[in-house]
Every structure is written in structure tokens, then in C-alpha cells.
Design a protein around this motif. Structure first.
Motif, short mmCIF file in Angstrom:
data_model
loop_
_atom_site.label_atom_id
_atom_site.label_comp_id
_atom_site.label_asym_id
_atom_site.label_seq_id
_atom_site.Cartn_x
_atom_site.Cartn_y
_atom_site.Cartn_z
N MET A 25 43.64 4.80 4.95
CA MET A 25 43.46 6.01 4.17
C MET A 25 44.39 5.95 2.96
SD MET A 25 44.01 10.01 5.30
CE MET A 25 42.63 10.08 6.40
N SER A 26 43.84 6.23 1.81
CA SER A 26 44.66 6.20 0.61
C SER A 26 45.62 7.39 0.60
CB SER A 26 43.78 6.23 -0.64
OG SER A 26 43.27 7.53 -0.85
N THR A 27 46.63 7.26 -0.24
CA THR A 27 47.62 8.33 -0.35
C THR A 27 46.97 9.63 -0.80
OG1 THR A 27 49.30 6.70 -0.86
CG2 THR A 27 49.80 8.97 -1.43
N ASP A 28 46.04 9.55 -1.76
CA ASP A 28 45.37 10.76 -2.25
C ASP A 28 44.55 11.42 -1.15
OD1 ASP A 28 46.45 10.43 -4.76
OD2 ASP A 28 44.67 9.47 -5.60
N LYS A 29 43.86 10.61 -0.34
CA LYS A 29 43.05 11.17 0.75
C LYS A 29 43.95 11.77 1.82
CE LYS A 29 38.87 8.42 0.30
NZ LYS A 29 37.98 7.46 0.97
N ALA A 30 45.06 11.11 2.11
CA ALA A 30 45.99 11.64 3.11
C ALA A 30 46.56 12.97 2.63
CB ALA A 30 47.11 10.64 3.37
N TYR A 31 46.93 13.02 1.36
CA TYR A 31 47.46 14.26 0.78
C TYR A 31 46.43 15.38 0.87
CZ TYR A 31 49.44 17.42 -2.72
OH TYR A 31 49.93 18.52 -3.37
N ALA A 32 45.19 15.07 0.53
CA ALA A 32 44.13 16.07 0.58
C ALA A 32 43.90 16.54 2.02
CB ALA A 32 42.84 15.50 0.00
N SER A 33 43.97 15.63 2.97
CA SER A 33 43.79 16.01 4.37
C SER A 33 44.92 16.91 4.85
CB SER A 33 43.71 14.76 5.26
OG SER A 33 42.51 14.07 5.03
N ILE A 34 46.12 16.61 4.43
CA ILE A 34 47.27 17.45 4.82
C ILE A 34 47.11 18.84 4.23
CG2 ILE A 34 49.76 17.77 4.54
CD1 ILE A 34 49.95 14.65 4.74
N LYS A 35 46.72 18.91 2.97
CA LYS A 35 46.51 20.22 2.34
C LYS A 35 45.41 21.00 3.05
CE LYS A 35 46.40 20.94 -2.00
NZ LYS A 35 46.10 20.92 -3.44
N THR A 36 44.34 20.32 3.43
CA THR A 36 43.25 20.99 4.13
C THR A 36 43.69 21.44 5.51
OG1 THR A 36 41.63 19.69 2.89
CG2 THR A 36 40.85 20.78 4.88
N ALA A 37 44.45 20.60 6.21
CA ALA A 37 44.96 20.99 7.53
C ALA A 37 45.85 22.22 7.41
CB ALA A 37 45.71 19.83 8.17
N ALA A 38 46.67 22.27 6.38
CA ALA A 38 47.54 23.43 6.17
C ALA A 38 46.69 24.67 5.88
CB ALA A 38 48.51 23.17 5.02
N ALA A 39 45.63 24.53 5.12
CA ALA A 39 44.74 25.66 4.84
C ALA A 39 44.05 26.14 6.11
CB ALA A 39 43.71 25.27 3.78
N ILE A 40 43.69 25.20 6.98
CA ILE A 40 43.08 25.56 8.27
C ILE A 40 44.07 26.35 9.11
CG2 ILE A 40 42.31 24.59 10.47
CD1 ILE A 40 40.93 22.36 8.80
N LEU A 41 45.29 25.87 9.19
CA LEU A 41 46.32 26.57 9.97
C LEU A 41 46.58 27.95 9.39
CD1 LEU A 41 48.77 23.62 10.64
CD2 LEU A 41 47.25 24.74 12.29
N ASP A 42 46.61 28.05 8.08
CA ASP A 42 46.83 29.33 7.43
C ASP A 42 45.70 30.31 7.78
OD1 ASP A 42 48.36 31.02 5.69
OD2 ASP A 42 46.86 30.68 4.14
N ALA A 43 44.47 29.82 7.75
CA ALA A 43 43.33 30.67 8.10
C ALA A 43 43.41 31.12 9.55
CB ALA A 43 42.02 29.93 7.85
N LEU A 44 43.75 30.20 10.43
CA LEU A 44 43.82 30.53 11.86
C LEU A 44 44.98 31.48 12.18
CD1 LEU A 44 42.99 27.06 13.41
CD2 LEU A 44 41.55 29.11 13.41
N ALA A 45 46.03 31.42 11.40
CA ALA A 45 47.19 32.28 11.65
C ALA A 45 46.83 33.76 11.53
CB ALA A 45 48.33 31.94 10.68
N GLY A 46 45.83 34.07 10.76
CA GLY A 46 45.42 35.46 10.59
C GLY A 46 44.27 35.86 11.50
#
Length: 101
Positions: A1-22
Motif C-alpha cells: 500500500m502506498s503512503t498516500d493510500k495508507a494516509y487516506a485509509s487512516i483518515k477514513t478509519a478516523a471518520a468512521i470512528l467519529d461517526a460511530l462515536a455519536g
């Protein structure tokens, strides 16, 4: 996985966690998460599986996802760290004040 894809996945995972927190205690569906996190349902499927493996998310019998109590435990550790830092700062202030009398 490229660095850009890994970064995008981490950002998306954080957005998922943020959504689930509410969305406690009922959680969210795959589609709800995708909409809230601005990603595709297939990304949600992959990332929630990884987050579940890591203990951050659980899949409910209804098929919905929710965050686990791991967040609460982490919050308590963070607050304990703030308390320690505040005590250390108070000690430094007290020592500075005493040494300059």
C-alpha cells in the motif's frame, strides 16, 4: 500500500470512528457509516473489519456497528495523564515560588 493510500485509509478509519462515536448504543449501518464518513460501503466493510480486529469496533447482531468500550478506557487514561501533568505543574510552581522567596 502506498503512503498516500495508507494516509487516506487512516483518515477514513478516523471518520468512521467519529461517526460511530455519536451513535451509541444502537450503532450505525454500513450505509449510514459510508454517508457520514464520505466513503464507499466497501471501504466501510474493509475498515470496520480491521477496526473490529483491533478491538475498536464491534458488529452487533442487527448488522450495525458501534464503537467498543475501548474508547472509554482510553479516555480515562488520557484524563489521568492530564491530572499527572497538572500535579507536576503545580509542584513546579510551588518549588519555583518557594525557591524565590
Amino acid at each position: 500500500m502506498s503512503t498516500d493510500k495508507a494516509y487516506a485509509s487512516i483518515k477514513t478509519a478516523a471518520a468512521i470512528l467519529d461517526a460511530l462515536a455519536g451513535a451509541l448504543p444502537e450503532g450505525l449501518t454500513n450505509g449510514d457509516i459510508a454517508q457520514a464518513a464520505a466513503c464507499t460501503p466497501s471501504q466501510v466493510t474493509r475498515l470496520t473489519a480491521a477496526l473490529a480486529d483491533a478491538g475498536w469496533v464491534e458488529k452487533l447482531p442487527t448488522g450495525r456497528f458501534r464503537i467498543t468500550t475501548r474508547f472509554g478506557r482510553m479516555t480515562f487514561r488520557v484524563m489521568a495523564g492530564f491530572d499527572r501533568a497538572a500535579r507536576q505543574l503545580d509542584d513546579l510552581k510551588r518549588n519555583y515560588t518557594l525557591s524565590n522567596d
